[in-house]
Write an enzyme that holds these catalytic residues in place. Structure first.
Site, short mmCIF file in Angstrom:
data_model
loop_
_atom_site.label_atom_id
_atom_site.label_comp_id
_atom_site.label_asym_id
_atom_site.label_seq_id
_atom_site.Cartn_x
_atom_site.Cartn_y
_atom_site.Cartn_z
N GLU A 38 -3.23 6.29 -3.56
CA GLU A 38 -4.13 7.31 -3.03
C GLU A 38 -4.09 7.29 -1.50
O GLU A 38 -3.66 6.31 -0.90
CB GLU A 38 -5.57 7.10 -3.51
CG GLU A 38 -6.05 5.66 -3.58
CD GLU A 38 -6.03 4.91 -2.27
OE1 GLU A 38 -6.42 5.50 -1.25
OE2 GLU A 38 -5.64 3.73 -2.27
N GLU B 93 -2.29 3.46 -0.65
CA GLU B 93 -1.05 4.24 -0.83
C GLU B 93 -0.29 3.89 -2.10
O GLU B 93 0.72 4.49 -2.41
CB GLU B 93 -0.09 4.08 0.36
CG GLU B 93 -0.55 4.64 1.67
CD GLU B 93 0.51 4.52 2.76
OE1 GLU B 93 1.72 4.51 2.43
OE2 GLU B 93 0.13 4.41 3.93
#
Length: 352
Positions: free
Chosen positions: A174, A317
């Site tokens: 994310e 991430e």
């Protein structure tokens, strides 16, 4: 019947025969029984997801769901929302931290825009926009319930597309400034903990910044009154678009029988929402690592999962999920070696 109800009704559960066959193959290999620990049980879990002890993880994809969070207006982060867009562009160009790790792990990266503020169509970034960022949860709900359901459905659809493309394992990631705040709010509600117990410094907040963050979460929960028995309502009231989309990815993994690696605390919060919606969905999840955020371990405990890695990571991430892929490759190298006790002409180990 809405799409979410259809998804939940179609999720079955693990293939225990495939799990048993996988474990039997592990036990036939010339090594002490169970001596590779979580590497063995992780492959057995993957077999239970795919329905076969014959495993391949050659086609792997990381889905990085990106969105902005209105709660940033409360000074809960060290940087502004513009950083979300900057990192999304880097993801699209293959230049972010996780992209470099993913190349080493032979993993494709797909960044997805679910609601980055004022973000135009960008090369390399999948456009799945639900709305232009969420509202400030200290002033009202993050989004409408319908918008939340839409984001969940989009996450599941991404998994369906990956399944059609032959992807054998998914990693989750994310990007969204402020999403440790929304994740902490979701965690506080679902785990029935105080915000202070589950809230960390995110990207390096000072003591004053951490206090503002905790206060903002307390205000959001007090105002919106999310019900822990209603995970969709929790996501809609105090969560974020990235969390809702990731919840859909985890449900999609169970529905389309693709193993999904949880990254850290944020994707763990989404995974817990998925399990609260459908306890059967847990069988398709694997924990890559335990986040350094305070609720990282609490989240995995609630899911009943053990992490492959404990490295104090908290970048996001999907970096932790990608870091776990080489460990699974090492496990597969042994699992597929054919170096059985019979092959080496030695007596097999037996349980004592």
């Amino acid at each position: 019947m809405n799409i979410l109800s259809e998804i939940l009704q179609q999720i079955t559960g693990p293939d225990e025969a495939a799990r048993t066959a996988c474990l039997a193959r592990w036990d036939s290999l010339a090594k002490p029984l169970g001596s590779l620990g979580l590497l063995e049980s992780s492959l057995a879990r993957i077999a239970a997801v795919t329905g076969s002890p014959d495993l391949s993880l050659e086609r792997r994809t990381l889905l990085v769901l990106c969105a902005d969070n209105g709660v940033v207006a409360q000074g809960v982060t060290q940087c502004g929302s513009s950083v979300t867009a900057a990192v999304a562009r880097a993801l699209g160009a293959g230049e972010s931290t996780v992209c470099r790790m993913a190349r080493a792990a032979r993993c494709r990266v797909i960044p997805v825009d679910l609601g980055i503020s004022d973000f135009p169509p960008t090369s390399g970034v999948r456009n799945c926009r639900v709305r232009n960022g969420t509202a400030d949860i200290t002033q009202g709900p993050a989004m409408t319930r319908q918008e939340c359901l839409h984001a969940i459905a989009l996450g599941a659809e991404l998994v369906r597309e990956c399944r059609t493309a032959g992807v054998s394992i998914l990693a989750t990631g994310e990007m969204g400034i402020g999403n440790t705040t929304t994740s902490s709010a979701v965690a506080a509600v679902l785990l029935e903990k105080s915000p202070a117990e589950v809230t960390g410094r995110g990207a390096g907040l000072s003591d004053a910044g951490l206090a503002r963050k905790i206060t903002a979460i307390e205000r959001a929960i007090g105002l919106n009154r999310p019900d822990p028995a209603d995970p969709v309502g929790v996501l809609a009231k105090v969560g974020g678009l990235d969390l809702a989309g990731l919840c859909g990815v985890f449900l999609g993994g169970a529905l389309y029988r693709i193993p999904v690696l949880i990254d850290g605390f944020i994707s763990g919060a989404a995974a817990l929402c998925a399990v609260r919606l459908c306890p059967r969905a847990e069988f398709a999840m694997l924990a890559s690592h335990v986040s350094a955020e305070p609720a990282g371990g609490l989240m995995l405990d609630a899911l009943g999962l053990k992490p492959l890695i404990s490295a104090g990571m908290r970048l996001g991430e999907g970096t932790g999920a990608v870091a776990a892929l080489p460990l699974l490759d090492l496990a597969l190298a042994v699992y597929g070696s054919g170096q059985t006790f019979d092959h080496l002409g030695i007596d097999a180990y037996t349980p004592q």
